[in-house]
Design a protein around this motif. Structure first.
Motif, PDB file in Angstrom:
ATOM      1  N   ASN A 153       0.827  -1.214   0.000  1.00 58.06           N
ATOM      2  CA  ASN A 153       0.000   0.000   0.000  1.00 58.06           C
ATOM      3  C   ASN A 153       0.858   1.259   0.000  1.00 58.06           C
ATOM      4  N   LEU A 154       1.967   1.226   0.718  1.00 54.30           N
ATOM      5  CA  LEU A 154       2.864   2.382   0.714  1.00 54.30           C
ATOM      6  C   LEU A 154       3.586   2.512  -0.622  1.00 54.30           C
ATOM      7  N   PHE A 155       3.829   1.394  -1.286  1.00 51.66           N
ATOM      8  CA  PHE A 155       4.348   1.459  -2.660  1.00 51.66           C
ATOM      9  C   PHE A 155       3.351   2.185  -3.566  1.00 51.66           C
ATOM     10  N   PHE A 156       2.063   1.946  -3.357  1.00 53.95           N
ATOM     11  CA  PHE A 156       1.038   2.627  -4.150  1.00 53.95           C
ATOM     12  C   PHE A 156       1.075   4.140  -3.898  1.00 53.95           C
ATOM     13  N   VAL A 157       1.314   4.529  -2.654  1.00 58.94           N
ATOM     14  CA  VAL A 157       1.433   5.961  -2.336  1.00 58.94           C
ATOM     15  C   VAL A 157       2.607   6.566  -3.105  1.00 58.94           C
ATOM     16  N   ILE A 158       3.746   5.857  -3.088  1.00 55.55           N
ATOM     17  CA  ILE A 158       4.928   6.342  -3.820  1.00 55.55           C
ATOM     18  C   ILE A 158       4.611   6.477  -5.310  1.00 55.55           C
ATOM     19  N   SER A 159       3.907   5.501  -5.867  1.00 54.59           N
ATOM     20  CA  SER A 159       3.537   5.565  -7.284  1.00 54.59           C
ATOM     21  C   SER A 159       2.625   6.750  -7.559  1.00 54.59           C
ATOM     22  N   SER A 196     -12.651   4.739 -11.676  1.00 50.87           N
ATOM     23  CA  SER A 196     -11.978   4.765 -10.372  1.00 50.87           C
ATOM     24  C   SER A 196     -12.894   4.262  -9.270  1.00 50.87           C
ATOM     25  N   ILE A 197     -14.148   4.681  -9.304  1.00 49.70           N
ATOM     26  CA  ILE A 197     -15.108   4.263  -8.284  1.00 49.70           C
ATOM     27  C   ILE A 197     -15.333   2.757  -8.332  1.00 49.70           C
ATOM     28  N   VAL A 198     -15.484   2.229  -9.547  1.00 46.88           N
ATOM     29  CA  VAL A 198     -15.698   0.781  -9.699  1.00 46.88           C
ATOM     30  C   VAL A 198     -14.517   0.005  -9.124  1.00 46.88           C
ATOM     31  N   ILE A 199     -13.298   0.437  -9.438  1.00 44.23           N
ATOM     32  CA  ILE A 199     -12.110  -0.264  -8.942  1.00 44.23           C
ATOM     33  C   ILE A 199     -12.034  -0.183  -7.420  1.00 44.23           C
ATOM     34  N   VAL A 200     -12.311   1.000  -6.865  1.00 44.86           N
ATOM     35  CA  VAL A 200     -12.233   1.184  -5.413  1.00 44.86           C
ATOM     36  C   VAL A 200     -13.278   0.338  -4.699  1.00 44.86           C
ATOM     37  N   VAL A 201     -14.451   0.192  -5.290  1.00 42.79           N
ATOM     38  CA  VAL A 201     -15.508  -0.628  -4.672  1.00 42.79           C
ATOM     39  C   VAL A 201     -15.021  -2.062  -4.489  1.00 42.79           C
ATOM     40  N   TYR A 202     -14.315  -2.587  -5.489  1.00 41.05           N
ATOM     41  CA  TYR A 202     -13.836  -3.971  -5.420  1.00 41.05           C
ATOM     42  C   TYR A 202     -12.445  -4.093  -4.801  1.00 41.05           C
ATOM     43  N   HIS A 203     -11.667  -3.016  -4.895  1.00 39.16           N
ATOM     44  CA  HIS A 203     -10.290  -3.048  -4.384  1.00 39.16           C
ATOM     45  C   HIS A 203     -10.016  -1.721  -3.666  1.00 39.16           C
ATOM     46  N   SER A 204     -10.364  -1.654  -2.391  1.00 36.55           N
ATOM     47  CA  SER A 204     -10.259  -0.396  -1.651  1.00 36.55           C
ATOM     48  C   SER A 204      -8.814   0.080  -1.502  1.00 36.55           C
ATOM     49  N   ASP A 205      -7.842  -0.838  -1.577  1.00 32.06           N
ATOM     50  CA  ASP A 205      -6.435  -0.441  -1.467  1.00 32.06           C
ATOM     51  C   ASP A 205      -6.013   0.489  -2.602  1.00 32.06           C
ATOM     52  N   PHE A 206      -6.802   0.541  -3.663  1.00 35.33           N
ATOM     53  CA  PHE A 206      -6.501   1.435  -4.784  1.00 35.33           C
ATOM     54  C   PHE A 206      -6.489   2.897  -4.336  1.00 35.33           C
ATOM     55  N   LEU A 207      -7.143   3.183  -3.210  1.00 32.07           N
ATOM     56  CA  LEU A 207      -7.205   4.549  -2.685  1.00 32.07           C
ATOM     57  C   LEU A 207      -5.838   5.086  -2.282  1.00 32.07           C
ATOM     58  N   PRO A 226      -9.018  -1.489   8.284  1.00 35.95           N
ATOM     59  CA  PRO A 226      -8.191  -0.355   8.720  1.00 35.95           C
ATOM     60  C   PRO A 226      -7.974   0.719   7.673  1.00 35.95           C
ATOM     61  N   ILE A 227      -8.680   0.644   6.541  1.00 32.99           N
ATOM     62  CA  ILE A 227      -8.346   1.459   5.378  1.00 32.99           C
ATOM     63  C   ILE A 227      -8.353   2.957   5.672  1.00 32.99           C
ATOM     64  N   ALA A 228      -9.401   3.471   6.368  1.00 25.57           N
ATOM     65  CA  ALA A 228      -9.507   4.915   6.605  1.00 25.57           C
ATOM     66  C   ALA A 228      -8.354   5.413   7.472  1.00 25.57           C
ATOM     67  N   VAL A 229      -8.083   4.694   8.552  1.00 31.22           N
ATOM     68  CA  VAL A 229      -6.983   5.079   9.438  1.00 31.22           C
ATOM     69  C   VAL A 229      -5.652   4.962   8.708  1.00 31.22           C
ATOM     70  N   ALA A 230      -5.477   3.900   7.951  1.00 27.91           N
ATOM     71  CA  ALA A 230      -4.219   3.680   7.234  1.00 27.91           C
ATOM     72  C   ALA A 230      -3.975   4.762   6.181  1.00 27.91           C
ATOM     73  N   LEU A 231      -5.016   5.220   5.522  1.00 21.96           N
ATOM     74  CA  LEU A 231      -4.868   6.291   4.525  1.00 21.96           C
ATOM     75  C   LEU A 231      -4.362   7.572   5.181  1.00 21.96           C
ATOM     76  N   LEU A 232      -4.939   7.916   6.324  1.00 25.55           N
ATOM     77  CA  LEU A 232      -4.511   9.118   7.046  1.00 25.55           C
ATOM     78  C   LEU A 232      -3.072   8.973   7.530  1.00 25.55           C
ATOM     79  N   LEU A 233      -2.753   7.821   8.112  1.00 22.93           N
ATOM     80  CA  LEU A 233      -1.407   7.605   8.632  1.00 22.93           C
ATOM     81  C   LEU A 233      -0.367   7.586   7.513  1.00 22.93           C
ATOM     82  N   SER A 234      -0.732   7.045   6.359  1.00 22.32           N
ATOM     83  CA  SER A 234       0.220   7.017   5.245  1.00 22.32           C
ATOM     84  C   SER A 234       0.525   8.430   4.765  1.00 22.32           C
ATOM     85  N   PHE A 235      -0.476   9.310   4.766  1.00 20.22           N
ATOM     86  CA  PHE A 235      -0.248  10.716   4.394  1.00 20.22           C
ATOM     87  C   PHE A 235       0.701  11.374   5.392  1.00 20.22           C
ATOM     88  N   LEU A 236       0.441  11.172   6.684  1.00 20.69           N
ATOM     89  CA  LEU A 236       1.276  11.768   7.728  1.00 20.69           C
ATOM     90  C   LEU A 236       2.695  11.193   7.699  1.00 20.69           C
TER      91      LEU A 236
END
Length: 359
Positions: A55-61, A182-193, A239-249
């Motif tokens: 997931n952090l690799f996705f952030v870097i990308s 994007s919405i369709v992908i996120v619905v099935y694969h939330s890590d895309f966020l 944990p997706i919502a918390v992880a998204l915030l923490l990855s930004f920080l």
């Protein structure tokens, strides 16, 4: 980002290393070198190393691909750049697996029919398994499917924004398609966020550099956020919502190159791992496969599961780095360089396509 961010390079190395350790740990349990680990044990947290690192690799990308797109004049130039970055290593492993796999009964290839073989060869070559529920040959390549679709989405959005020939209606139709996809992908694969976190970081990075002032009280922020991501995966079912915030920080001190975590990531060894991180990520499971055959035979001779695990872990890590080093030198550097030279000699410019406005 101007110049080379050594903290970011080192982070890539840390994440690739974490994925290797994650697979060593998981396969050691499956092979019987280690007993099942209770969730209360600190060792259980290694099970989160793979998901968090990818997931952090996705952030870097998200961060770097947005930057790359804005530096390209055409979509063709961007696509060629991404192809040369991903495919030389990927296709090398792809061919090895599909040539050898049926003969050694590799995974689902045991007894596979010719038609299924061809279909799966093409599907895997196109990086479809991951986003789509298809048999996957390279178990780590599912993330490349996510990467590919992010490239498509980001490329289409950039094309609509930069193309002067498109009418406003066409632009908004294209934007609607991009948002819908994007919405369709996120619905099935939330890590895309997590790609979106990277895009947001790119948008905010100048403000973060100018307004976020390094201070001693923030020295451990990066490390704290990194640890809290593991806590979130351990404590929360989703944990997706918390992880998204923490990855930004987490990426704020990485962008600023400040703090204890950044200091560790800037070391020579971590930057070396960062340079070979793509090869390390792609090759390590290939290296581990023959070791899963060799080590059990050795175990029957030495009669010690703990010693067998130590041998398996050390050989997996050491040989993965050696193979990845060679892959980086001869495939990522030499072969890719040769391909770029051939493209230039044949006068097939990367700038082919529709000319875009640069402002």
């Amino acid at each position: 980002m101007k110049g080379t961010n050594q903290s970011l390079t080192g982070l890539r190395g840390l994440l690739a290393l974490s994925v290797v350790i994650y697979h060593i740990f998981g396969s050691a349990i499956l092979e019987g070198y280690l007993p099942e680990v209770a969730k209360e044990s600190p060792l259980y947290w290694i099970n989160y190393a793979g998901p968090i690192s990818v997931n952090l690799f996705f952030v870097i990308s998200g961060l770097l691909i947005t930057q790359s797109l804005l530096n390209k004049r055409t979509l063709g130039q961007f696509a060629l750049n991404r192809f040369l970055r991903i495919y030389p290593v990927f296709i090398t492993i792809h061919i090895i697996i599909f040539v050898v796999g049926p003969f050694i009964g590799y995974k689902w290839m045991d007894g596979i029919g010719f038609v299924d073989y061809i279909n799966n060869f093409i599907a895997n070559a196109l990086l479809l398994p991951g986003i789509f529920p298809l048999p996957i040959a390279q178990i780590v390549a599912w993330s490349l499917s996510y990467e590919l679709f992010f490239y498509i989405i980001a490329g289409l959005a950039w094309f609509g924004y930069r193309n002067e020939r498109l009418s406003m209606v066409s632009k908004w139709v294209l934007y609607a398609f991009v948002i819908g996809l994007s919405i369709v992908i996120v619905v099935y694969h939330s890590d895309f966020l997590f790609f979106a976190v990277g895009v947001l970081l790119f948008i905010c990075q100048n403000k973060l550099r100018n307004r976020w002032k390094p201070n001693k009280i923030f020295y451990f922020n990066g490390l704290i956020c990194f640890i809290l991501m593991y806590v979130a995966y351990h404590k929360f079912t989703v944990p997706i919502a918390v992880a998204l915030l923490l990855s930004f920080l987490l990426f704020i001190p990485i962008i600023k190159e400040y703090g204890l975590l950044s200091r560790v990531l800037r070391t020579g060894f971590m930057n070396y791992l960062g340079r070979i991180s793509y090869s390390l990520y792609m090759w390590h499971t290939m290296v581990m496969f023959p070791l899963k055959i060799f080590v059990p035979k050795l175990s029957s001779m030495i009669g010690s599961s703990s010693l067998s695990f130590a041998i398996y872990a050390v050989l997996s890590l050491f040989l993965s780095i050696v193979v990845s080093h060679l892959s980086y030198q001869f495939i990522e550097q030499w072969l890719t360089g040769q391909l770029k030279l051939r493209i230039k000699r044949k006068d097939i410019p990367a700038e082919t396509g529709v000319i875009m406005k640069t402002s």
